[in-house]
Motif scaffolding. Structure first.
Motif, short mmCIF file in Angstrom:
data_model
loop_
_atom_site.label_atom_id
_atom_site.label_comp_id
_atom_site.label_asym_id
_atom_site.label_seq_id
_atom_site.Cartn_x
_atom_site.Cartn_y
_atom_site.Cartn_z
N ALA A 37 -7.23 -7.06 4.19
CA ALA A 37 -8.60 -6.56 4.31
C ALA A 37 -9.30 -6.47 2.95
N VAL A 38 -8.61 -5.93 1.96
CA VAL A 38 -9.21 -5.81 0.63
C VAL A 38 -9.38 -7.19 0.00
N LYS A 98 -8.68 -3.56 -5.41
CA LYS A 98 -10.03 -3.04 -5.16
C LYS A 98 -10.69 -2.56 -6.45
N GLU A 109 -1.78 -5.63 6.48
CA GLU A 109 -3.19 -5.74 6.90
C GLU A 109 -4.13 -5.08 5.90
N ALA A 110 -3.65 -4.05 5.19
CA ALA A 110 -4.49 -3.37 4.21
C ALA A 110 -4.79 -4.29 3.02
N ASN A 133 0.23 4.85 1.03
CA ASN A 133 -0.10 5.09 2.44
C ASN A 133 1.08 4.77 3.37
N CYS A 134 2.32 4.94 2.85
CA CYS A 134 3.49 4.69 3.71
C CYS A 134 4.63 5.64 3.33
N VAL A 158 -3.03 -2.55 -3.31
CA VAL A 158 -4.32 -2.48 -2.62
C VAL A 158 -5.35 -1.75 -3.48
N CYS A 159 -4.94 -0.61 -4.05
CA CYS A 159 -5.85 0.17 -4.90
C CYS A 159 -6.22 -0.60 -6.16
N LYS A 182 2.35 -2.52 5.52
CA LYS A 182 0.88 -2.40 5.56
C LYS A 182 0.16 -3.67 5.09
N ASN A 225 0.84 -1.20 0.00
CA ASN A 225 0.00 0.00 0.00
C ASN A 225 0.88 1.26 0.00
#
Length: 281
Positions: A241-242, A207, A237-238, A178-179, A203-204, A235, A175
Motif C-alpha cells: 500500500a505504501v 513513507k 499488504e502494508a 504493527n505485529c 513501511v514507516c 503484513k 511492518n
C-alpha cells in the motif's frame, strides 16, 4: 578473521570464519562464498541476513545460491542473526523470537541487551569493514534476507542507500511496529518509546523518505501466499500500500502455494541474484 572451514563448490569457495567483534563484544561466526572469479579479481557482494532461529549456516546449506552466484561472479556474506557466547543474555524463557538467534538487526538501547545486541551497526559498519579489507571484494554491495532478515535487509538498505546498490527480501517482516514479533522485540531491545521503533520499520521508513522526496533503491520482494505467518506477522499488504501510494517502484511478487520455508527461498533465489546482478555490474 580466523578461517574455520572451507569447501569447494561450483568452482568457488564456501568458507566459515570467526572473529572477535568489538561492536557486539563477543566472538562471531559468519559464512562466505567466494565465486571462482575472486581468484583473479575483486568481485561485488551480496549480504544475506537470515531469520529467527537461524545462524550463518542455514542459507549457505539450504538455499542453493552458490551455483548462480558462481556464474554471476557475486560473493555472498552470511552473518549470524545475533551475538552469541558466554555472557550474552538470552530470553529468560528461551523463546525463539527474542534473544539468541533473534537480534532483529537493531541497536538495542535497553539493559541487559544494550551491551551486546548492536546488530545494526555490526551489519552496516563492522562486518563490511572487516571482510572488504581482507577478502577480494570491490565495494559494490547489495543486501537481501528472509523473514526477520528480510526486515533487516529492507531497513538497512533503505537507511543506507549510499552503501548499497539494491535490496531484496523473502517473506520479510515489513511492518514490525504493527505485529507481535515486532512488539516483543522492539519493546525489549528499544523500550516503550514507540517513536523510536519507527526507525526500524520498512513501511514507516519508506513513507517518511517519500515525504522528504527521497527515492528508494531498487527493491524486489517475494512473499508466499501459503505462508502461515503472512497475515499476523509479515503484513506484506502494508508495504504494498505504501509502495503504491508513494510510487516507490518496489517489485512485490505474491507466489501462490509457497510457504515460509527454505524450499521457497531455493525456488526463487536465482531470480534474486539475477536482479541484484543488474545493479552490481
Amino acid at each position: 578473521m580466523q578461517l574455520q572451514d572451507e569447501k569447494k563448490v561450483f568452482g568457488g569457495r564456501q568458507q566459515r570464519y570467526t572473529h572477535q567483534s568489538v561492536v557486539l563484544q563477543c566472538e562471531m561466526t559468519f559464512s562466505v562464498f567466494l565465486p571462482p572469479q575472486a581468484e583473479t579479481e575483486a568481485v561485488p557482494v551480496l549480504y544475506w541476513l537470515s531469520g529467527l532461529t537461524c545462524s550463518d549456516e542455514n542459507f549457505s546449506s539450504k538455499a542453493g545460491a552458490q551455483r548462480v552466484a558462481a556464474e554471476l561472479g557475486i560473493a555472498l556474506i552470511i552473518p549470524d542473526t545475533s551475538p552469541r557466547g558466554e555472557g550474552v543474555p538470552d530470553d529468560a524463557e528461551g523463546a525463539y523470537d527474542f534473544g539468541l538467534g533473534a537480534g532483529f538487526y537493531v541497536n538495542a538501547t535497553q539493559q541487559p541487551w544494550q551491551h551486546h545486541y548492536q546488530m545494526y551497526d555490526y551489519i552496516v559498519k563492522e562486518l563490511p569493514e572487516l571482510v572488504e579489507t581482507q577478502l577480494p571484494l570491490n565495494g559494490k554491495r547489495a543486501i537481501s534476507g528472509h523473514s526477520m532478515g528480510g526486515h533487516g535487509a529492507l531497513v538497512i538498505g533503505l537507511r543506507n542507500a549510499e552503501r548499497y546498490r539494491s535490496i531484496s527480501a523473502f517473506s520479510p517482516i515489513v511492518n514490525p511496529t504493527n505485529c507481535p514479533w515486532g512488539h516483543k522485540a522492539f519493546s525489549g531491545y528499544l523500550g516503550d518509546n514507540t517513536q523510536a521503533w519507527q526507525a526500524y520499520d520498512a513501511v514507516c521508513i519508506l513513507k517518511a523518505q517519500a515525504e522528504q522526496g527521497l527515492k528508494p533503491l531498487p527493491i524486489m520482494i517475494d512473499q508466499g501466499e501459503a505462508d502461515n505467518f503472512l497475515a499476523e506477522q509479515l503484513k506484506t499488504e502494508a508495504f504494498v500500500a505504501v509502495n503504491e501510494a508513494v510510487d516507490g517502484g518496489a517489485l512485490v511478487r505474491m507466489q501462490p502455494g509457497y510457504d515460509h520455508s527454505y524450499y521457497f527461498i531455493a525456488s526463487f533465489i536465482e531470480d534474486h541474484l539475477r536482479f541484484h546482478a543488474q545493479y552490481l555490474a
